[in-house]
Design an enzyme around this catalytic site. Sequence first.
Site, PDB file in Angstrom:
ATOM      1  CB  ILE A  12      28.704  62.189  -1.875  1.00 50.83           C
ATOM      2  CG1 ILE A  12      29.868  61.893  -0.927  1.00 50.83           C
ATOM      3  CG2 ILE A  12      28.014  60.882  -2.267  1.00 50.83           C
ATOM      4  CD1 ILE A  12      29.447  61.341   0.426  1.00 50.83           C
ATOM      5  CE  LYS A  84      31.951  67.266   3.834  1.00 52.63           C
ATOM      6  NZ  LYS A  84      33.104  66.651   3.327  1.00 52.63           N
ATOM      7  CB  SER A 124      27.573  58.932   8.573  1.00 56.92           C
ATOM      8  OG  SER A 124      28.862  58.614   9.054  1.00 56.92           O
ATOM      9  CB  ALA A 125      29.803  54.011   9.037  1.00 58.61           C
ATOM     10  CE1 TYR A 148      28.200  64.527   9.651  1.00 54.77           C
ATOM     11  CE2 TYR A 148      29.504  62.881  10.824  1.00 54.77           C
ATOM     12  CZ  TYR A 148      28.823  63.283   9.691  1.00 54.77           C
ATOM     13  OH  TYR A 148      28.756  62.446   8.606  1.00 54.77           O
ATOM     14  CE  LYS A 152      25.135  63.119   7.862  1.00 54.15           C
ATOM     15  NZ  LYS A 152      24.415  63.643   6.680  1.00 54.15           N
ATOM     16  CG  ASN A 197      38.749  68.227   9.605  1.00 53.66           C
ATOM     17  OD1 ASN A 197      39.577  68.766  10.333  1.00 53.66           O
ATOM     18  ND2 ASN A 197      37.654  68.834   9.195  1.00 53.66           N
ATOM     19  N   PRO A 292      41.361  62.187  19.499  1.00 50.05           N
ATOM     20  CG  PRO A 292      41.374  63.962  21.016  1.00 50.05           C
ATOM     21  CD  PRO A 292      41.957  63.518  19.710  1.00 50.05           C
TER      22      PRO A 292
HETATM   23  C1  UD1 Z   1      35.345  60.791   9.790  1.00 51.61           C
HETATM   24  C2  UD1 Z   1      34.395  61.165  10.884  1.00 51.61           C
HETATM   25  C3  UD1 Z   1      33.071  60.487  10.613  1.00 51.61           C
HETATM   26  C4  UD1 Z   1      32.548  60.938   9.273  1.00 51.61           C
HETATM   27  C5  UD1 Z   1      33.570  60.638   8.199  1.00 51.61           C
HETATM   28  C6  UD1 Z   1      33.126  61.290   6.918  1.00 51.61           C
HETATM   29  C7  UD1 Z   1      35.813  61.567  12.824  1.00 51.61           C
HETATM   30  C8  UD1 Z   1      36.201  61.116  14.200  1.00 51.61           C
HETATM   31  N1  UD1 Z   1      34.949  60.787  12.165  1.00 51.61           N
HETATM   32  O1  UD1 Z   1      35.517  59.370   9.808  1.00 51.61           O
HETATM   33  O2  UD1 Z   1      32.157  60.838  11.615  1.00 51.61           O
HETATM   34  O3  UD1 Z   1      31.347  60.302   8.981  1.00 51.61           O
HETATM   35  O4  UD1 Z   1      34.841  61.189   8.552  1.00 51.61           O
HETATM   36  O5  UD1 Z   1      34.051  61.106   5.917  1.00 51.61           O
HETATM   37  O6  UD1 Z   1      36.276  62.584  12.339  1.00 51.61           O
HETATM   38  N2  UD1 Z   1      43.749  59.636  10.195  1.00 51.61           N
HETATM   39  C9  UD1 Z   1      45.102  59.867  10.336  1.00 51.61           C
HETATM   40  N3  UD1 Z   1      45.594  61.075   9.972  1.00 51.61           N
HETATM   41  C10 UD1 Z   1      44.810  62.089   9.478  1.00 51.61           C
HETATM   42  C11 UD1 Z   1      43.405  61.848   9.343  1.00 51.61           C
HETATM   43  C12 UD1 Z   1      42.926  60.615   9.724  1.00 51.61           C
HETATM   44  O7  UD1 Z   1      45.842  58.995  10.765  1.00 51.61           O
HETATM   45  O8  UD1 Z   1      45.323  63.192   9.168  1.00 51.61           O
HETATM   46  C13 UD1 Z   1      43.222  58.295  10.521  1.00 51.61           C
HETATM   47  C14 UD1 Z   1      42.118  58.260  11.543  1.00 51.61           C
HETATM   48  O9  UD1 Z   1      42.632  58.115  12.826  1.00 51.61           O
HETATM   49  C15 UD1 Z   1      41.310  57.051  11.068  1.00 51.61           C
HETATM   50  C16 UD1 Z   1      41.493  57.048   9.550  1.00 51.61           C
HETATM   51  O10 UD1 Z   1      42.671  57.797   9.316  1.00 51.61           O
HETATM   52  O11 UD1 Z   1      41.863  55.862  11.574  1.00 51.61           O
HETATM   53  C17 UD1 Z   1      40.349  57.668   8.784  1.00 51.61           C
HETATM   54  O12 UD1 Z   1      40.090  58.974   9.290  1.00 51.61           O
HETATM   55  P1  UD1 Z   1      39.094  59.982   8.545  1.00 51.61           P
HETATM   56  O13 UD1 Z   1      39.415  60.030   7.105  1.00 51.61           O
HETATM   57  O14 UD1 Z   1      39.113  61.266   9.296  1.00 51.61           O
HETATM   58  O15 UD1 Z   1      37.681  59.270   8.678  1.00 51.61           O
HETATM   59  P2  UD1 Z   1      36.931  58.740   9.985  1.00 51.61           P
HETATM   60  O16 UD1 Z   1      37.531  59.276  11.219  1.00 51.61           O
HETATM   61  O17 UD1 Z   1      36.786  57.269   9.853  1.00 51.61           O
END
Ligand code: UD1
Length: 337
Positions: A12, A84, A124-125, A148, A152, A197, A292
């Site tokens: 960012i 993060k 962060s949200a 994490y 925040k 991730n 989880p």
């Molecule tokens: C994640 C973090 C959040 C952080 C943000 C920063 C977690 C639980 N939360 O948000 O604290 O501020 O990133 O960018 O990690 N998904 C899949 N497959 C994947 C990856 C994700 O289905 O391989 C889904 C997740 O279940 C979710 C959505 O995609 O519904 C977005 O996931 P992700 O991009 O990891 O963001 P957040 O979990 O919203």
Amino acid sequence: MKILVTGGAGYIASHTNLELLNGGYDVVAVDNFINSNIESVKRVEKLTGKKISFYEVDLLDKEALREIFAKEKVDAVIHFAGLKAVGESVSMPLRYFKNNLSGTINLLEVMEEFDVKNLVFSSSATVYGDPATVPVTEEFPLSVTNPYGRTKLMIEEMLRDISNADKTWNIAILRYFNPIGAHESGDIGEDPNGIPNNLVPYIAKVASGALETIHVFGNDYDTPDGTGVRDYIHVVDLALGHIKAIEKLQKNPGLVTYNLGTGVGYSVMDIIENYEKACGKKLPYVIDPRRPGDIAETYADPTKAKEELGWIAVRGIDKMCEDTYRWQSKNPNGYKS
Ligand code: UD1
């Protein structure tokens, strides 16, 4: 006006540096390269034709930070630096507390020492936990579910206490929803270490052939298609929000807090479909169990940022996916290409 950007080589931050330079600001950046690459700084310099005054410094090194403040005479700070990764924070909480909290305390102490009391903080949200309803306004109750997120929220709380104690601080807390996308040049973008991730970096790696199949974490949520719903925001819109926040600080607002999101929620399946359109091919996916700690649905009410900052996200989901795809195609190995 001279802005110090911490974590200045990150995803960012690099987009924000570019908008700052294009907006006529001088940029001083510090980064420890734990999760970033000097190449992003070089590319921003190339794209803008302007120089960034860069220091490889860790915020835990307070003396080095002091030297920068003594030398550079900055007017305001945008504080991005921090670890993060949610999963990692659960297994290594102390590392997160040390880096994110101690680093921030050092920064705030040095700011106070040099009487630089204008700060934009990257929140962060995640501080809304699992919101009872959507869209989420800034007034919603705050709670977190992992170390994490706790860093925040703790930093936000420190900033509220500091602002209460000393009204000469001007602080903008920006709560980001899910930043994705890349600059339209395709020359700067998100470059996570190892296996991503987050959803969109993961999809980008599947589209480029580096990973085999997308794992959808659960399709039994109470959402229209059963997959998780998030407010994805183009990183350039997010970067422009920081410029508006810096402008706001010049009006001495005290402490202000804004959601930076689009106000629109997209499901995991929506994102896969849009990415397929951007890259022109079908992408394989499998449905896995829920991850989880994930929540079903969140998206912002961005009204306050619109009214008080005059900021609104204008780039749609198609552009977010196209720009991610361009960045990934031009840089299959990120900045290590
Ligand atoms: C994640 C973090 C959040 C952080 C943000 C920063 C977690 C639980 N939360 O948000 O604290 O501020 O990133 O960018 O990690 N998904 C899949 N497959 C994947 C990856 C994700 O289905 O391989 C889904 C997740 O279940 C979710 C959505 O995609 O519904 C977005 O996931 P992700 O991009 O990891 O963001 P957040 O979990 O919203």
